[in-house]
Design a protein around this motif. Structure first.
Motif, PDB file in Angstrom:
ATOM      1  N   GLY A 263      23.076 -22.605  -9.061  1.00 16.88           N
ATOM      2  CA  GLY A 263      23.738 -22.614 -10.361  1.00 16.88           C
ATOM      3  C   GLY A 263      23.998 -21.203 -10.857  1.00 16.88           C
ATOM      4  N   THR A 264      24.563 -20.369  -9.982  1.00 14.55           N
ATOM      5  CA  THR A 264      24.791 -18.962 -10.311  1.00 14.55           C
ATOM      6  C   THR A 264      25.630 -18.848 -11.576  1.00 14.55           C
ATOM      7  N   THR A 265      25.108 -18.136 -12.562  1.00 15.63           N
ATOM      8  CA  THR A 265      25.735 -18.053 -13.878  1.00 15.63           C
ATOM      9  C   THR A 265      26.002 -16.596 -14.227  1.00 15.63           C
ATOM     10  N   ILE A 266      27.255 -16.302 -14.547  1.00  9.12           N
ATOM     11  CA  ILE A 266      27.609 -14.931 -14.911  1.00  9.12           C
ATOM     12  C   ILE A 266      28.112 -14.905 -16.357  1.00  9.12           C
ATOM     13  N   THR A 295      20.033 -32.501   5.082  1.00  8.33           N
ATOM     14  CA  THR A 295      20.474 -31.376   4.250  1.00  8.33           C
ATOM     15  C   THR A 295      19.340 -30.372   4.093  1.00  8.33           C
ATOM     16  N   ILE A 296      19.699 -29.081   4.162  1.00  3.73           N
ATOM     17  CA  ILE A 296      18.764 -27.997   3.877  1.00  3.73           C
ATOM     18  C   ILE A 296      19.372 -27.149   2.765  1.00  3.73           C
ATOM     19  N   PRO A 297      18.699 -27.012   1.617  1.00  7.85           N
ATOM     20  CA  PRO A 297      19.217 -26.143   0.557  1.00  7.85           C
ATOM     21  C   PRO A 297      18.906 -24.673   0.849  1.00  7.85           C
ATOM     22  N   ILE A 298      19.868 -23.802   0.591  1.00  4.83           N
ATOM     23  CA  ILE A 298      19.680 -22.354   0.669  1.00  4.83           C
ATOM     24  C   ILE A 298      20.333 -21.740  -0.575  1.00  4.83           C
ATOM     25  N   HIS A 299      20.187 -20.395  -0.737  1.00  6.04           N
ATOM     26  CA  HIS A 299      20.863 -19.713  -1.844  1.00  6.04           C
ATOM     27  C   HIS A 299      20.442 -20.339  -3.168  1.00  6.04           C
ATOM     28  N   TYR A 300      19.132 -20.286  -3.489  1.00  6.31           N
ATOM     29  CA  TYR A 300      18.674 -21.011  -4.669  1.00  6.31           C
ATOM     30  C   TYR A 300      17.802 -20.213  -5.631  1.00  6.31           C
ATOM     31  N   ASP A 301      17.236 -19.054  -5.236  1.00  5.90           N
ATOM     32  CA  ASP A 301      16.348 -18.383  -6.199  1.00  5.90           C
ATOM     33  C   ASP A 301      16.246 -16.871  -6.003  1.00  5.90           C
ATOM     34  N   GLY A 309      16.970 -23.616  -9.998  1.00  3.12           N
ATOM     35  CA  GLY A 309      16.123 -23.304  -8.858  1.00  3.12           C
ATOM     36  C   GLY A 309      15.812 -24.494  -7.971  1.00  3.12           C
ATOM     37  N   LEU A 310      14.988 -24.242  -6.966  1.00  9.14           N
ATOM     38  CA  LEU A 310      14.672 -25.246  -5.961  1.00  9.14           C
ATOM     39  C   LEU A 310      13.895 -26.415  -6.551  1.00  9.14           C
ATOM     40  N   ASP A 311      12.974 -26.159  -7.476  1.00  6.14           N
ATOM     41  CA  ASP A 311      12.210 -27.254  -8.068  1.00  6.14           C
ATOM     42  C   ASP A 311      13.120 -28.246  -8.774  1.00  6.14           C
ATOM     43  N   GLU A 312      14.140 -27.730  -9.426  1.00  4.18           N
ATOM     44  CA  GLU A 312      15.098 -28.616 -10.098  1.00  4.18           C
ATOM     45  C   GLU A 312      15.834 -29.478  -9.084  1.00  4.18           C
TER      46      GLU A 312
END
Length: 345
Positions: A263-266, A295-301, A309-312
């Motif tokens: 959820g990259t936020t600028i 599925t494997i999540p990357i790019h998260y924290d 983040g990953l916990d979410e």
């Protein structure tokens, strides 16, 4: 659909050190993974390929003497990266491999887009100039037109749904087909104002996802047969074009998805003017759309501009009843899998 062929040099594992000043790689293998995971529902002992998670969107795929790195970023905790006019981010983790020179040989790079958190300035300055890089037309233009000795000489542009075939020397049928998949950092706003402003400022560049198919090419017909299919989402929002990815591969199926989250936020989560990568809810929705086997999540924290983040994501996966279709890698972990061997010769 345009198709290119990228032939790797003979004995690629011995001939392509990653850095421009190295005579040979200082190491011959990746570090031992902290933890190695496999498919939770498939217990085959035959696992001839692996993905090593370095951090952010940086992974290293190994199969059949080919070693491919995605989105190389080796900045450290506390390092800053420029993301566009007036926008910067601070790394808040360390990569599993601390320095580029600590890598074994790399045969090719998949670069989803020309952004500092995916191709950091130190990497850009250090990589060998003839290292094959498969990337977007936008990044190709930047990398291949640098002045003098800074120019990269083996950059291959793939637009959405264009393909390239990476092949080994003539005595091997092993090959990897890479196809550019649609991605978009910025969702269109009312009257496309947001897209127009971004085009002027260049804050978030054009981006690709990838379909990476590991397989074999017939020596007689040249026909390519897929043994394992990996979809890498790239930094994208949940755009309508992602449904086309699902439709194109619905019959054949997708074995694995590496999904870019965060959820990259600028300019920052404290001032959330614009989200440019999927958050946890969007990531779960993409699983439903694409329906990969795993599925494997990357790019998260890894950066302070990540707001989801990953916990979410884990909570959303649990709520959706998808726990059996997702596994989680920490930096330094690996995932092992099996590429089916073709009978073609």
């Amino acid at each position: 659909m345009t198709t290119y062929k990228f032939r790797l040099p003979v004995n690629p594992a011995q001939s392509l050190p990653p850095t421009r000043d190295a005579i040979a790689p200082s190491v011959t293998a990746l570090p031992l993974a902290k933890q190695t995971q496999v498919h939770p529902k498939k217990s085959t002992d035959s696992k001839n390929a692996s993905i090593f998670f370095v951090g952010t969107a940086t992974t290293i795929l190994e199969w059949s003497e080919i070693r491919i790195m995605t989105d190389p970023n080796f900045l450290h905790d506390g390092d800053h990266v420029h993301l566009g006019p007036g926008v910067s981010a601070t790394r808040i983790t360390n990569p599993a491999i601390m320095e580029l020179r600590d890598l074994p040989s790399i045969d090719a790079v998949l670069l989803s887009h020309y952004h500092g958190d995916h191709f950091d300035p130190k990497v850009e300055g250090s990589l060998r100039r003839d290292l094959p890089i498969i990337t977007t037309p936008h990044a190709h233009n930047h990398l291949s037109t640098k002045p003098g000795n800074d120019k990269f000489t083996s950059v291959y542009p793939l637009d959405h749904f264009e393909s390239g075939l990476i092949t080994l020397p003539d005595n091997s049928t092993a090959a990897i087909r890479v196809t550019g998949m649609p991605g978009k950092h910025v969702l269109p706003g009312p009257g496309h104002v947001i897209e127009t402003v971004n085009d002027l400022l260049g804050a978030v560049p054009p981006t690709n996802g990838w379909m990476v198919e590991l397989g074999h090419q017939s020596g007689s017909s040249g026909e390519f047969t897929t043994g394992y299919r990996i979809y890498i989402s790239g930094d994208t929002m949940l755009i309508p074009e992602l449904h086309e990815v699902a439709e194109r591969y619905r019959k054949e199926g997708i074995d694995l998805m590496l999904v870019h989250l965060g959820g990259t936020t600028i300019p920052s989560p404290k001032m959330p003017l614009l989200m440019v990568t999927m958050d946890a809810k969007m990531g779960v929705e993409l699983i439903r759309i694409v329906n990969p086997d795993l599925t494997i999540p990357i790019h998260y924290d890894d950066y302070d501009v990540f707001a989801s983040g990953l916990d979410e994501f884990k909570a959303e996966v649990d709520q959706a009843g998808l726990n059996g279709k997702v596994i989680y890698l920490e930096r330094g972990d690996s995932f092992r899998f099996d590429v089916k061997v073709s009978s073609q010769g």
